[in-house]
Design a protein around this motif. Structure first.
Motif, PDB file in Angstrom:
ATOM      1  N   ARG A  56     -32.735  24.353  -8.242  1.00 50.48           N
ATOM      2  CA  ARG A  56     -33.231  25.343  -9.213  1.00 50.48           C
ATOM      3  C   ARG A  56     -32.537  26.682  -9.005  1.00 50.48           C
ATOM      4  NH1 ARG A  56     -34.072  28.139 -12.537  1.00 50.48           N
ATOM      5  NH2 ARG A  56     -35.952  28.691 -13.733  1.00 50.48           N
ATOM      6  N   VAL A  57     -32.372  27.079  -7.770  1.00 47.60           N
ATOM      7  CA  VAL A  57     -31.727  28.358  -7.458  1.00 47.60           C
ATOM      8  C   VAL A  57     -30.245  28.309  -7.793  1.00 47.60           C
ATOM      9  CG1 VAL A  57     -31.124  29.925  -5.571  1.00 47.60           C
ATOM     10  CG2 VAL A  57     -33.425  28.950  -5.687  1.00 47.60           C
ATOM     11  N   LEU A  58     -29.573  27.273  -7.345  1.00 52.86           N
ATOM     12  CA  LEU A  58     -28.128  27.172  -7.581  1.00 52.86           C
ATOM     13  C   LEU A  58     -27.822  27.014  -9.060  1.00 52.86           C
ATOM     14  CD1 LEU A  58     -27.292  24.855  -4.566  1.00 52.86           C
ATOM     15  CD2 LEU A  58     -26.731  27.288  -4.789  1.00 52.86           C
ATOM     16  N   GLY A  59     -28.694  26.331  -9.789  1.00 54.12           N
ATOM     17  CA  GLY A  59     -28.502  26.213 -11.227  1.00 54.12           C
ATOM     18  C   GLY A  59     -28.615  27.549 -11.931  1.00 54.12           C
ATOM     19  N   ALA A  60     -29.507  28.416 -11.427  1.00 55.62           N
ATOM     20  CA  ALA A  60     -29.650  29.752 -12.017  1.00 55.62           C
ATOM     21  C   ALA A  60     -28.399  30.590 -11.806  1.00 55.62           C
ATOM     22  CB  ALA A  60     -30.859  30.463 -11.405  1.00 55.62           C
TER      23      ALA A  60
ATOM     24  N   ARG B  80     -23.303  45.365  -2.662  1.00 58.21           N
ATOM     25  CA  ARG B  80     -22.018  45.723  -2.039  1.00 58.21           C
ATOM     26  C   ARG B  80     -21.070  44.534  -1.947  1.00 58.21           C
ATOM     27  NH1 ARG B  80     -19.796  45.079   2.791  1.00 58.21           N
ATOM     28  NH2 ARG B  80     -21.697  44.280   3.793  1.00 58.21           N
ATOM     29  N   VAL B  81     -21.581  43.377  -1.560  1.00 56.84           N
ATOM     30  CA  VAL B  81     -20.684  42.249  -1.310  1.00 56.84           C
ATOM     31  C   VAL B  81     -20.347  41.468  -2.578  1.00 56.84           C
ATOM     32  CG1 VAL B  81     -21.562  42.043   1.041  1.00 56.84           C
ATOM     33  CG2 VAL B  81     -22.490  40.549  -0.751  1.00 56.84           C
ATOM     34  N   LEU B  82     -21.041  41.752  -3.683  1.00 56.57           N
ATOM     35  CA  LEU B  82     -20.779  41.040  -4.932  1.00 56.57           C
ATOM     36  C   LEU B  82     -19.624  41.681  -5.707  1.00 56.57           C
ATOM     37  CD1 LEU B  82     -24.313  40.242  -6.375  1.00 56.57           C
ATOM     38  CD2 LEU B  82     -22.605  38.592  -5.579  1.00 56.57           C
ATOM     39  N   ARG B  83     -18.868  40.828  -6.370  1.00 55.01           N
ATOM     40  CA  ARG B  83     -17.865  41.308  -7.303  1.00 55.01           C
ATOM     41  C   ARG B  83     -18.540  41.704  -8.617  1.00 55.01           C
ATOM     42  NH1 ARG B  83     -14.280  36.022  -5.833  1.00 55.01           N
ATOM     43  NH2 ARG B  83     -13.261  36.872  -3.963  1.00 55.01           N
ATOM     44  N   PRO B  84     -17.872  42.494  -9.455  1.00 56.73           N
ATOM     45  CA  PRO B  84     -18.418  42.758 -10.788  1.00 56.73           C
ATOM     46  C   PRO B  84     -18.764  41.459 -11.513  1.00 56.73           C
ATOM     47  CG  PRO B  84     -16.559  44.200 -10.349  1.00 56.73           C
ATOM     48  CD  PRO B  84     -16.611  43.229  -9.204  1.00 56.73           C
ATOM     49  N   LYS B  85     -19.898  41.454 -12.185  1.00 53.86           N
ATOM     50  CA  LYS B  85     -20.479  40.303 -12.866  1.00 53.86           C
ATOM     51  C   LYS B  85     -21.031  39.249 -11.906  1.00 53.86           C
ATOM     52  CE  LYS B  85     -17.572  40.670 -17.019  1.00 53.86           C
ATOM     53  NZ  LYS B  85     -16.696  39.924 -17.954  1.00 53.86           N
ATOM     54  N   GLY B  86     -21.053  39.558 -10.603  1.00 60.40           N
ATOM     55  CA  GLY B  86     -21.616  38.639  -9.625  1.00 60.40           C
ATOM     56  C   GLY B  86     -23.122  38.500  -9.793  1.00 60.40           C
ATOM     57  N   ARG B  87     -23.649  37.347  -9.369  1.00 60.56           N
ATOM     58  CA  ARG B  87     -25.057  37.027  -9.590  1.00 60.56           C
ATOM     59  C   ARG B  87     -25.818  36.923  -8.275  1.00 60.56           C
ATOM     60  NH1 ARG B  87     -28.270  36.642 -13.914  1.00 60.56           N
ATOM     61  NH2 ARG B  87     -28.897  34.482 -13.565  1.00 60.56           N
ATOM     62  N   VAL B  88     -27.095  37.324  -8.333  1.00 63.68           N
ATOM     63  CA  VAL B  88     -28.030  37.192  -7.222  1.00 63.68           C
ATOM     64  C   VAL B  88     -29.158  36.264  -7.654  1.00 63.68           C
ATOM     65  CG1 VAL B  88     -29.744  38.393  -5.800  1.00 63.68           C
ATOM     66  CG2 VAL B  88     -27.570  39.504  -6.321  1.00 63.68           C
ATOM     67  N   ALA B  89     -29.608  35.393  -6.739  1.00 63.09           N
ATOM     68  CA  ALA B  89     -30.806  34.586  -6.971  1.00 63.09           C
ATOM     69  C   ALA B  89     -31.583  34.506  -5.667  1.00 63.09           C
ATOM     70  CB  ALA B  89     -30.445  33.187  -7.460  1.00 63.09           C
ATOM     71  N   VAL B  90     -32.843  34.932  -5.717  1.00 63.52           N
ATOM     72  CA  VAL B  90     -33.712  34.941  -4.539  1.00 63.52           C
ATOM     73  C   VAL B  90     -34.967  34.145  -4.866  1.00 63.52           C
ATOM     74  CG1 VAL B  90     -35.078  36.364  -2.951  1.00 63.52           C
ATOM     75  CG2 VAL B  90     -32.864  37.198  -3.796  1.00 63.52           C
ATOM     76  N   ALA B  91     -35.258  33.133  -4.064  1.00 60.64           N
ATOM     77  CA  ALA B  91     -36.491  32.360  -4.225  1.00 60.64           C
ATOM     78  C   ALA B  91     -37.346  32.546  -2.985  1.00 60.64           C
ATOM     79  CB  ALA B  91     -36.176  30.881  -4.423  1.00 60.64           C
TER      80      ALA B  91
ATOM     81  N   THR C 192     -33.686  36.877 -10.252  1.00 61.94           N
ATOM     82  CA  THR C 192     -32.252  36.902 -10.499  1.00 61.94           C
ATOM     83  C   THR C 192     -31.806  38.277 -10.959  1.00 61.94           C
ATOM     84  OG1 THR C 192     -32.607  36.091 -12.762  1.00 61.94           O
ATOM     85  CG2 THR C 192     -32.095  34.449 -11.069  1.00 61.94           C
ATOM     86  N   ALA C 193     -30.540  38.595 -10.734  1.00 60.71           N
ATOM     87  CA  ALA C 193     -29.969  39.882 -11.145  1.00 60.71           C
ATOM     88  C   ALA C 193     -28.456  39.734 -11.193  1.00 60.71           C
ATOM     89  CB  ALA C 193     -30.372  40.997 -10.190  1.00 60.71           C
ATOM     90  N   THR C 194     -27.807  40.708 -11.810  1.00 58.03           N
ATOM     91  CA  THR C 194     -26.355  40.668 -12.006  1.00 58.03           C
ATOM     92  C   THR C 194     -25.743  42.014 -11.640  1.00 58.03           C
ATOM     93  OG1 THR C 194     -26.650  39.129 -13.852  1.00 58.03           O
ATOM     94  CG2 THR C 194     -24.522  40.248 -13.698  1.00 58.03           C
ATOM     95  N   ARG C 195     -24.608  41.973 -10.991  1.00 59.36           N
ATOM     96  CA  ARG C 195     -23.866  43.213 -10.803  1.00 59.36           C
ATOM     97  C   ARG C 195     -23.097  43.528 -12.067  1.00 59.36           C
ATOM     98  NH1 ARG C 195     -19.243  45.014  -6.317  1.00 59.36           N
ATOM     99  NH2 ARG C 195     -19.036  47.111  -7.161  1.00 59.36           N
ATOM    100  N   PRO C 196     -23.202  44.746 -12.572  1.00 58.45           N
ATOM    101  CA  PRO C 196     -22.544  45.065 -13.851  1.00 58.45           C
ATOM    102  C   PRO C 196     -21.027  44.923 -13.769  1.00 58.45           C
ATOM    103  CG  PRO C 196     -23.992  46.851 -13.134  1.00 58.45           C
ATOM    104  CD  PRO C 196     -23.876  45.900 -11.991  1.00 58.45           C
ATOM    105  N   PRO C 197     -20.371  44.732 -14.914  1.00 58.52           N
ATOM    106  CA  PRO C 197     -18.909  44.724 -14.934  1.00 58.52           C
ATOM    107  C   PRO C 197     -18.376  46.065 -14.433  1.00 58.52           C
ATOM    108  CG  PRO C 197     -19.807  43.961 -17.025  1.00 58.52           C
ATOM    109  CD  PRO C 197     -20.959  44.518 -16.249  1.00 58.52           C
ATOM    110  N   ALA C 198     -17.184  46.034 -13.901  1.00 55.84           N
ATOM    111  CA  ALA C 198     -16.554  47.286 -13.463  1.00 55.84           C
ATOM    112  C   ALA C 198     -16.341  48.199 -14.657  1.00 55.84           C
ATOM    113  CB  ALA C 198     -15.242  46.988 -12.772  1.00 55.84           C
ATOM    114  N   ALA C 199     -16.465  49.492 -14.417  1.00 52.41           N
ATOM    115  CA  ALA C 199     -16.264  50.454 -15.509  1.00 52.41           C
ATOM    116  C   ALA C 199     -14.809  50.411 -15.949  1.00 52.41           C
ATOM    117  CB  ALA C 199     -16.617  51.849 -15.006  1.00 52.41           C
TER     118      ALA C 199
END
Length: 284
Positions: free
Chosen positions: A68-72, A174-185, A277-284
């Protein structure tokens, strides 16, 4: 935590966390069979009054929670590089590689005993694909990872142990690239209910001992937003977690009875299980 609890923190690991994931080895406890160490997602194991859940059902529930987490994270996106925070025995890292075809996965855990077990459990995969799987020791609040190195960050049932969710969120961003995704269960207090921590400690030894922290859900979602992440969403999974887990516990010879209080705490609104879930925004 109390002052005594703080004094018991050694090398970044609180005493109860150190014991449970060290010499006590939670992965060997019957209620956490299979080595994944999570409460499980039970949608794939429908209740059957003629047959209580089996150990195979238990393992399936744990794997399904990871799915479920990895699918998100992976749905409709390039797989890329991922990091799991609080990886335990690393079985979720292996599942991410084998079933979801991530390019590479780094498992991070604060406990050296867990990392040693992870390397043993995944020895074949580490030998066959050393460029796709690795493990590193570090805290969620101080990840030993470079900036903008990952496309995905996930954590399965570890955030209830984190002492500083804001620091975790900052590190994730910090460790995510732009458009990178977070999922915490994990499980959280649904709101800022003032008596929740005290009542959970009364019902559940994991909270009373300091192993688990009664974080309100808004503490995590707010921390992710403050760290600059967007599209922050929380989905309740409680009804897919607690009833099935309790049905399984009913057939296990437990040395203590308090784990069956999780279902009552959920029913009484003291805690719920969430996928955030959350997303790092695209680079400006």
């Amino acid at each position: 935590m109390t002052g005594d609890d703080e004094a018991a923190v050694v090398d970044g690991v609180p005493s109860r966390v150190r014991a449970v994931y060290g010499p006590e080895d939670l992965s060997s406890v019957p209620s956490f069979g299979g080595g994944f160490i999570n409460f499980g997602l039970w949608d794939g194991v429908p209740p059957d009054p003629e047959r209580p859940p089996t150990v195979d059902d238990r393992v399936r529930s744990e794997r399904d929670l990871y799915r479920r987490v990895l699918g998100a994270l992976a749905g409709g996106r390039p797989r890329g590089r991922a990091v799991e925070v609080g990886c335990g025995l690393g079985l979720g890292c292996a599942l991410a590689l084998e079933e979801y075809a991530f390019d590479a996965v780094t498992g991070v855990d604060i406990h050296p005993d867990q990392l040693a077990r992870a390397r043993r459990a995944n020895a074949g995969l580490l030998a066959a694909s050393p460029d796709r799987l690795c493990f590193a020791r570090g805290a969620a609040e101080r990840l030993p990872l470079p900036d903008a190195a990952f496309d995905h960050l996930y954590s399965v049932e570890a955030a209830q142990h984190f002492r500083d969710l804001r620091a975790f969120a900052r590190e994730g961003a910090r460790v995510l690239r732009p458009k990178g995704r977070v999922a915490v269960a994990s499980f959280f207090v649904p709101d800022d209910r003032e008596d929740a921590a005290e009542e959970l400690a009364r019902r559940l030894d994991s909270f009373a001992s300091g192993l688990d922290v009664a974080h309100p859900l808004p503490e995590l979602t707010g921390a992710l937003a403050e760290a600059g992440l967007v599209e922050v969403r929380a989905e309740s999974l409680g009804e897919s977690v607690w009833p099935g887990f309790d049905r399984f516990l009913a057939g296990v010879d437990l040395p203590v009875s308090w784990p069956r209080n999780f279902l009552g705490a959920y029913r009484d609104g003291l805690l719920d299980y969430y996928l955030v879930t959350a997303t790092r925004p695209p680079a400006a």
